[in-house]
Design a protein around this motif. Structure first.
Motif, PDB file in Angstrom:
ATOM      1  N   ALA A  17       0.866  -1.181   0.000  1.00  0.00           N
ATOM      2  CA  ALA A  17       0.000   0.000   0.000  1.00  0.00           C
ATOM      3  C   ALA A  17       0.904   1.232   0.000  1.00  0.00           C
ATOM      4  N   ALA A  18       1.315   1.632  -1.176  1.00  0.00           N
ATOM      5  CA  ALA A  18       2.341   2.662  -1.342  1.00  0.00           C
ATOM      6  C   ALA A  18       1.988   3.992  -0.678  1.00  0.00           C
ATOM      7  N   LYS A  19       0.722   4.290  -0.554  1.00  0.00           N
ATOM      8  CA  LYS A  19       0.342   5.593   0.003  1.00  0.00           C
ATOM      9  C   LYS A  19       0.297   5.595   1.528  1.00  0.00           C
ATOM     10  N   LEU A  20       0.417   4.422   2.138  1.00  0.00           N
ATOM     11  CA  LEU A  20       0.400   4.370   3.596  1.00  0.00           C
ATOM     12  C   LEU A  20       1.818   4.549   4.139  1.00  0.00           C
ATOM     13  N   PRO A  21       1.962   5.327   5.190  1.00  0.00           N
ATOM     14  CA  PRO A  21       3.297   5.552   5.746  1.00  0.00           C
ATOM     15  C   PRO A  21       3.765   4.355   6.567  1.00  0.00           C
ATOM     16  N   ARG A  22       5.063   4.215   6.726  1.00  0.00           N
ATOM     17  CA  ARG A  22       5.624   3.211   7.633  1.00  0.00           C
ATOM     18  C   ARG A  22       5.423   3.761   9.046  1.00  0.00           C
ATOM     19  N   VAL A  23       4.855   2.947   9.929  1.00  0.00           N
ATOM     20  CA  VAL A  23       4.564   3.411  11.290  1.00  0.00           C
ATOM     21  C   VAL A  23       5.288   2.541  12.307  1.00  0.00           C
ATOM     22  N   THR A  34      -7.464   7.755  15.627  1.00  0.00           N
ATOM     23  CA  THR A  34      -7.901   9.126  15.346  1.00  0.00           C
ATOM     24  C   THR A  34      -7.298   9.671  14.051  1.00  0.00           C
ATOM     25  N   ASN A  35      -6.358   8.898  13.473  1.00  0.00           N
ATOM     26  CA  ASN A  35      -5.736   9.315  12.217  1.00  0.00           C
ATOM     27  C   ASN A  35      -5.170   8.066  11.537  1.00  0.00           C
ATOM     28  N   THR A  36      -4.588   8.230  10.382  1.00  0.00           N
ATOM     29  CA  THR A  36      -4.084   7.081   9.619  1.00  0.00           C
ATOM     30  C   THR A  36      -3.067   6.275  10.418  1.00  0.00           C
ATOM     31  N   VAL A  37      -2.148   6.948  11.089  1.00  0.00           N
ATOM     32  CA  VAL A  37      -1.101   6.250  11.840  1.00  0.00           C
ATOM     33  C   VAL A  37      -1.705   5.400  12.955  1.00  0.00           C
ATOM     34  N   THR A  38      -2.589   5.978  13.766  1.00  0.00           N
ATOM     35  CA  THR A  38      -3.154   5.195  14.881  1.00  0.00           C
ATOM     36  C   THR A  38      -4.102   4.104  14.384  1.00  0.00           C
TER      37      THR A  38
END
Length: 120
Positions: A17-23, A34-38
């Motif tokens: 999923a190229a648009k998702l950041p590494r977390v 509450t956001n993409t990362v969490t």
């Protein structure tokens, strides 16, 4: 049980999923982010904990009694914090088992060397 761990699951998610950041893989504190990362952290962490606990529930049912549950592996301590079943973690358990097998083989090999040839 052999299943993909948190590291493999997160690598697959990040690479596919190229648009998702590494977390950072951690307990975000609650399931609903509450956001993409969490949201990603919740999916990775609670998904892993619930998979492990689900499998352990099934294993305990099959085994009966109260088996001791020890987790090993790179993320064992993190998963154990959220698990209902994991009692202990031991990052060297697999290596310790391999050492014991190696030592037993050394003793067996030494005994073979001292056997008369007819006994072999």
């Amino acid at each position: 049980m052999i299943a993909p761990g948190l590291g493999i699951a997160s690598d697959a998610l990040f690479s596919r999923a190229a648009k998702l950041p590494r977390v950072e893989i951690k307990d975000p504190g609650k399931v609903i982010g509450t956001n993409t990362v969490t949201h990603m952290q919740a999916g990775l962490y609670y998904g892993a904990v619930d998979m492990v606990d689900g499998m352990l529930t099934r294993m305990k049912t099959e085994l009966g009694g109260k088996p001791k549950v020890i987790a090993t592996g790179g993320q064992a301590k993190l998963v154990a914090k959220g698990s209902k079943h994991i009692e202990h973690t031991d990052e060297f358990l697999t290596l310790e088992g391999l050492r014991i097998i190696w030592e037993k083989n050394q003793v067996a090999d030494a005994a073979k060397k001292h056997e008369p040839k007819a006994a072999r």
